[in-house]
Write an enzyme that holds these catalytic residues in place. Structure first.
Site, mmCIF file in Angstrom:
data_model
loop_
_atom_site.group_PDB
_atom_site.id
_atom_site.type_symbol
_atom_site.label_atom_id
_atom_site.label_comp_id
_atom_site.label_asym_id
_atom_site.label_seq_id
_atom_site.Cartn_x
_atom_site.Cartn_y
_atom_site.Cartn_z
ATOM 1 N N GLU A 168 -39.026 8.603 19.888
ATOM 2 C CA GLU A 168 -38.474 9.770 19.201
ATOM 3 C C GLU A 168 -38.274 9.576 17.701
ATOM 4 O OE1 GLU A 168 -34.999 11.271 21.155
ATOM 5 O OE2 GLU A 168 -36.076 11.701 23.007
ATOM 6 N N GLU A 365 -39.211 11.007 29.066
ATOM 7 C CA GLU A 365 -37.772 11.192 29.322
ATOM 8 C C GLU A 365 -37.521 12.629 29.740
ATOM 9 O OE1 GLU A 365 -34.921 10.192 26.233
ATOM 10 O OE2 GLU A 365 -35.987 8.330 25.791
HETATM 11 C C1 FCB Z 1 -32.985 10.844 23.842
HETATM 12 C C2 FCB Z 1 -32.973 9.358 23.563
HETATM 13 C C3 FCB Z 1 -32.327 8.546 24.639
HETATM 14 C C4 FCB Z 1 -31.116 9.230 25.233
HETATM 15 C C5 FCB Z 1 -31.432 10.654 25.618
HETATM 16 C C6 FCB Z 1 -30.288 11.396 26.244
HETATM 17 O O1 FCB Z 1 -33.046 11.550 22.651
HETATM 18 O O2 FCB Z 1 -34.287 8.883 23.402
HETATM 19 O O3 FCB Z 1 -32.028 7.278 24.117
HETATM 20 O O4 FCB Z 1 -30.043 9.121 24.388
HETATM 21 O O5 FCB Z 1 -31.847 11.355 24.486
#
Ligand code: FCB
Length: 467
Positions: A168, A365
């Protein structure tokens, strides 16, 4: 929402994810150097309740137990991050062998459990010594990432199955460098874009270094989400377009196309940008999307006093856009809107935008924080988290049915953990962590995910068992 789970192809990869600073603890052990998150957490008032990652879930000492939980869950892959300051305490030069040994042991443990290690190199925990030298605002940091990639690649490359130099970059740029709510805490506004460029350059150099070290299957974990205009008004559409370019395409276009989305953006950056873009756009084996929530954007108000709330922070006045709250009652306990269709939409948008240039996608994610109750008799009922993942998987399946090549889904997160500036109150885990005893308790969502994975392995359709 149906009571039935979606069915993916048998070779679809089911994973879980976490990151070093959020789970490891042991910040002063075995020669680890300081990271910008150690420093940031030490500042008064920046992290909720003054919490830190000093102990976190103590994964550094309990990794065997955690891998056993993953093995019983049946996941095909675990997305972990390597802590750069454990491997190179000052971010350059000398290798801290005991730090690297930890990952050697962890990777061996995963392989023995039949779990493919998927490794992120930089999940926001820059060595403080590099920050003291300017961090990502300094071009040199990109070269340092490549050196570190070479070290880790040579040591672990024989067993790691997926690589991500960056996690990210948009969030590290926006929250860490533009707004100052994450480490390193800079409030540079648009000046933060230089940190974005150097991260992207670092990504390209690190991909080259990994490949030179014989590593295979390299991608990125990049945060993306649909951006909607607040109304049909031309001004709102324009504002939404600017924001979309900034948070989505500034990060994906360089990697996938070797260009910035607008010439103005490229022109605003220092350095041999055109040359750099050739480095950034290394061919990737796959592209990872982290998805949480869409954003709604309006034109700045006539008297713009800084938009508030929806980005969890006060925005500076004078921006050409204004995030507004999404009109939905359906939110996680973190306050993030629950919009599964957004996952389908962003995946389709990638397929449309990049066409043939798009490598296979993974959802690297997806997850939700709910303030789960403490375990009672070994059980943590978290039906809303089950609903969340099920609905997102249904939405993802729609995109797959449309022909988008999506190869896997990583739940954020295997464990409750340190949620950056929000601390420990936000719980994203499939496994509950009692932060006093560090005891782990699988939640109902863990059992649901285990059954879903098992059903895919045996080719059966599953109806969730405990939800
Ligand atoms: C993302 C991050 C991860 C976690 C999630 C909830 O932005 O990559 O580390 O904090 O959010």
């Amino acid at each position: 929402m149906t009571a039935t789970d979606p069915v993916f192809e048998p070779d679809f990869l089911w994973g879980v994810a976490a990151a070093a600073y959020q789970i490891e603890g042991a910040v002063e052990e075995d020669g680890r150097g300081r990271s910008i998150w150690d420093e940031f957490c030490g500042r008064p008032g920046v992290v909720a309740r003054g919490e830190t990652g000093d102990v976190a879930t103590d994964h550094y000492h309990r990794y065997r137990e955690d891998v056993a939980l993953m093995r019983d869950l049946g996941v095909g892959a675990y997305r972990l991050s390597v802590s750069w300051p454990r491997v190179q305490p000052t971010g350059r030069g000398v290798i801290n062998e005991p730090g690297l040994d930890f990952y050697d042991r962890l990777i061996d443990e995963l392989c023995a459990a039949g779990i493919a290690p998927a490794v992120t190199l930089f999940h926001w925990d820059l060595p403080q010594a590099l920050q003291d030298n300017g961090g990502w605002l300094e071009r040199d940091t990109a070269a340092r990432l490549a050196d570190y990639a070479d070290i880790v690649g040579r040591r672990l490359g024989d067993r790691v199955r997926m690589w991500m130099p960056l996690n990210e970059p948009v969030v590290h740029t926006l929250y860490g460098h533009a707004l100052g709510v994450h480490a390193p805490g800079y409030q540079l506004g648009f000046g933060a874009l230089q940190a974005a460029h150097h991260q992207l350059l670092g990504h390209g150099l690190a991909v080259q270094a990994l490949r030179a070290a014989g590593c295979e299957n390299i991608g990125i974990a990049s945060n993306h989400a649909p951006v909607h205009a607040a109304s049909d008004a031309r001004e709102d559409a324009l504002a939404a377009d600017i924001y979309d370019h900034l948070v989505n395409w500034t990060f994906a276009d360089p990697v996938l196309r070797g260009t910035y989305p607008t010439p103005e953006l490229a022109a605003a950056l220092a350095g041999p940008v055109d040359e750099d873009l050739k480095t950034v756009a290394q061919p990737l084996d796959w592209f990872g999307i982290n998805y949480y929530e869409p954003t709604v954007i309006a034109a700045p108000a006539a008297r713009d006093e800084g938009a508030s709330g929806v980005l969890e922070v006060e925005l500076p006045p004078g921006l050409p856009f204004r995030p507004v709250a999404l009109d939905t009652p359906d939110r996680t306990d973190f306050g993030w809107p629950i919009v599964p269709a957004g996952l389908r939409d962003i995946v389709r948008t990638f397929a449309d935008r990049y066409g043939e240039m798009l490598p296979p996608l993974y959802i690297t994610e997806s997850g939700a924080s709910f303030h789960d109750p403490d375990p009672v008799d070994g059980r943590v009922p978290d039906r809303r988290r089950i609903d969340y993942h099920r609905a997102h998987l249904h939405a993802l399946k729609q995109a797959v049915d449309d022909g988008v090549d999506v190869r896997g889904y990583f739940v954020w997160s295997i464990l409750d953990n340190f949620e950056w500036a929000a601390g420990y109150r936000e719980r994203f885990g499939l496994v509950h962590v009692d932060y006093r005893t560090l005891e782990r308790t699988p939640k109902d969502s863990y059992h649901w995910y285990r059954d879903l994975i098992a059903a895919h392995r045996t080719g059966q359709t599953v109806t969730a068992s405990r939800s």
